[in-house]
Enzyme design. Structure first.
Site, PDB file in Angstrom:
ATOM      1  N   TYR A  31      44.306  47.349  35.897  1.00 35.00           N
ATOM      2  CA  TYR A  31      44.019  48.755  36.158  1.00 35.00           C
ATOM      3  C   TYR A  31      44.016  49.013  37.659  1.00 35.00           C
ATOM      4  O   TYR A  31      44.012  48.070  38.466  1.00 35.00           O
ATOM      5  CB  TYR A  31      42.673  49.161  35.546  1.00 35.00           C
ATOM      6  CG  TYR A  31      41.451  48.685  36.308  1.00 35.00           C
ATOM      7  CD1 TYR A  31      41.060  47.349  36.265  1.00 35.00           C
ATOM      8  CD2 TYR A  31      40.694  49.556  37.086  1.00 35.00           C
ATOM      9  CE1 TYR A  31      39.934  46.902  36.967  1.00 35.00           C
ATOM     10  CE2 TYR A  31      39.571  49.125  37.785  1.00 35.00           C
ATOM     11  CZ  TYR A  31      39.199  47.797  37.716  1.00 35.00           C
ATOM     12  OH  TYR A  31      38.096  47.359  38.419  1.00 35.00           O
ATOM     13  N   LYS A 148      43.558  42.506  39.489  1.00 36.84           N
ATOM     14  CA  LYS A 148      42.606  43.547  39.080  1.00 36.84           C
ATOM     15  C   LYS A 148      42.709  43.741  37.565  1.00 36.84           C
ATOM     16  O   LYS A 148      43.259  44.738  37.080  1.00 36.84           O
ATOM     17  CB  LYS A 148      42.909  44.844  39.851  1.00 36.84           C
ATOM     18  CG  LYS A 148      41.751  45.834  39.881  1.00 36.84           C
ATOM     19  CD  LYS A 148      42.034  46.897  40.921  1.00 36.84           C
ATOM     20  CE  LYS A 148      41.110  48.087  40.826  1.00 36.84           C
ATOM     21  NZ  LYS A 148      39.707  47.840  41.093  1.00 36.84           N
ATOM     22  N   GLU A 180      32.411  38.867  47.008  1.00 39.90           N
ATOM     23  CA  GLU A 180      32.572  40.326  47.069  1.00 39.90           C
ATOM     24  C   GLU A 180      31.541  40.962  46.147  1.00 39.90           C
ATOM     25  O   GLU A 180      30.688  40.269  45.588  1.00 39.90           O
ATOM     26  CB  GLU A 180      33.997  40.717  46.655  1.00 39.90           C
ATOM     27  CG  GLU A 180      34.328  40.306  45.219  1.00 39.90           C
ATOM     28  CD  GLU A 180      35.754  40.635  44.807  1.00 39.90           C
ATOM     29  OE1 GLU A 180      36.377  41.518  45.414  1.00 39.90           O
ATOM     30  OE2 GLU A 180      36.234  40.005  43.846  1.00 39.90           O
ATOM     31  N   LEU A 204      39.226  40.228  45.289  1.00 35.90           N
ATOM     32  CA  LEU A 204      40.288  41.213  45.186  1.00 35.90           C
ATOM     33  C   LEU A 204      40.671  41.610  46.615  1.00 35.90           C
ATOM     34  O   LEU A 204      39.796  41.817  47.455  1.00 35.90           O
ATOM     35  CB  LEU A 204      39.790  42.444  44.420  1.00 35.90           C
ATOM     36  CG  LEU A 204      40.871  43.471  44.143  1.00 35.90           C
ATOM     37  CD1 LEU A 204      41.776  42.989  43.012  1.00 35.90           C
ATOM     38  CD2 LEU A 204      40.269  44.813  43.767  1.00 35.90           C
TER      39      LEU A 204
HETATM   40  C1  LIG Z   1      35.951  43.381  42.435  1.00 35.52           C
HETATM   41  C2  LIG Z   1      36.389  44.415  43.422  1.00 35.52           C
HETATM   42  N1  LIG Z   1      36.417  44.098  44.728  1.00 35.52           N
HETATM   43  C3  LIG Z   1      36.775  45.000  45.662  1.00 35.52           C
HETATM   44  C4  LIG Z   1      37.104  46.295  45.316  1.00 35.52           C
HETATM   45  C5  LIG Z   1      37.488  47.299  46.382  1.00 35.52           C
HETATM   46  O1  LIG Z   1      38.866  47.518  46.335  1.00 35.52           O
HETATM   47  P1  LIG Z   1      39.503  48.890  46.844  1.00 35.52           P
HETATM   48  O2  LIG Z   1      39.110  49.042  48.264  1.00 35.52           O
HETATM   49  O3  LIG Z   1      40.965  48.659  46.701  1.00 35.52           O
HETATM   50  O4  LIG Z   1      38.971  49.955  45.987  1.00 35.52           O
HETATM   51  C6  LIG Z   1      37.113  46.658  43.965  1.00 35.52           C
HETATM   52  C7  LIG Z   1      37.477  48.015  43.570  1.00 35.52           C
HETATM   53  O5  LIG Z   1      37.349  48.416  42.438  1.00 35.52           O
HETATM   54  C8  LIG Z   1      36.743  45.693  42.987  1.00 35.52           C
HETATM   55  O6  LIG Z   1      36.731  45.998  41.684  1.00 35.52           O
END
Ligand SMILES: Cc1ncc(COP(=O)(O)O)c(C=O)c1O
Length: 282
Positions: A31, A148, A180, A204
């Site tokens: 997603y 993701k 994270e 991620l």
């Molecule tokens: C596990 C995880 N880490 C980091 C992020 C932050 O990513 P982004 O800046 O692309 O929204 C997300 C965003 O949903 C996430 O699900």
């Protein structure tokens, strides 16, 4: 509310998904969440679509034309009346529906399922201004967190515990090192240097994280992608969580540990300000 599902725009209460969809049976899919800020429009949509392309490639889900996603989101924002306020688009692709249920891939002719929805989004102004507390827990996820995927049970359980304790996020550590948050990346500041866990299969690659690192260059803030040991948390001058919905949110407390004086720090403020300039297209 209009959705896009399996090649059609449909009203949400008329939308149906096969009980044999592999997203439903196996969480076999990915997603993305893209944010739109009027009047400028989408923020970093190309980076989100690129990450989607990467996830599909890693999971070997074929048959998906990513170039059609952006116009579909535009159409949904218009149909749902979300063009003039901040909004979120949710995009999900699964390996499609196939019977009988089997772990291995269905025939390549099985079309993937594409679902896109949009919803209005209210910025988390108070959290961004005052800072937040987060929980710190052990990261029990699999070792392909760079994809993701829609398999989010560890994220759901950790986030629920945060909500039950009245805080907004849980960050994780794996083998003593910060990875994270459940929906955010983590950054800290020590001695004027911005630190963030280096890219790996355990995090991620956040679009916002990448923007923050780039902005550090613009702002002449030294930064380092490095390992962050949880034992170092007490030495940080500032901490923040960054993500599409969170933007740059100061973290002033981690479990019972207050970060510095418990107030958002100066570098966090500079990065926030630069992010809003960038979003506004200045
Ligand atoms: C596990 C995880 N880490 C980091 C992020 C932050 O990513 P982004 O800046 O692309 O929204 C997300 C965003 O949903 C996430 O699900």
């Amino acid at each position: 509310m209009w959705l896009y599902l399996n090649d059609k725009y449909v009203e949400h209460d008329k939308a149906t998904i096969s009980p044999f969809d592999r997203g439903f049976l196996f969480s076999d899919g990915i997603y993305e969440v893209v944010r739109s800020y009027p009047p400028r429009g989408f923020f970093q949509i190309e980076a989100h679509l690129e990450r989607m392309r990467y996830g599909l490639e890693q999971l070997r889900i074929g048959g998906m034309d990513i170039s059609k996603v952006r116009p579909i989101i535009e159409e949904l924002l218009a149909r749902n009346g979300h063009k003039s306020s901040q909004a979120i688009a949710y995009i999900q692709v699964t390996r499609g529906a196939y019977f009988p249920r089997q772990h291995f891939f269905p025939p390549p002719s099985t079309p993937p399922t594409l679902l896109i929805s949009t919803s209005p989004f209210k910025p988390h102004a108070e959290e961004i201004e005052k800072g937040v507390q987060v929980l710190l827990e052990k990261d029990i996820r699999w070792s392909r967190c760079d994809i993701k995927t829609i398999a989010l049970l560890p994220n759901i359980l950790s986030r629920q515990r945060a909500v039950e304790q009245g805080v907004c996020e849980t960050i994780w550590s794996r083998d003593g090192f910060i990875t994270e948050g459940t929906h955010t990346n983590f950054c800290a500041v020590k001695g004027g240097v911005l630190l963030t866990p280096r890219k790996s299969n355990f995090i991620l690659s956040g679009v916002t994280r990448q923007v923050v690192l780039h902005m550090c260059g613009t702002l002449n803030i030294p930064c380092s992608e490095t390992s962050i040991n949880e034992s170092e948390l007490g030495e940080f001058d500032e901490c923040m969580i960054v993500g599409t919905t969170t933007e740059v949110t100061p973290v002033v407390k981690i479990n019972e540990l207050t970060i510095k004086d418990g107030m958002p720090g100066e570098i966090t403020r500079r990065i926030q300000k630069e992010l809003y300039r960038k979003i506004a297209g200045e």
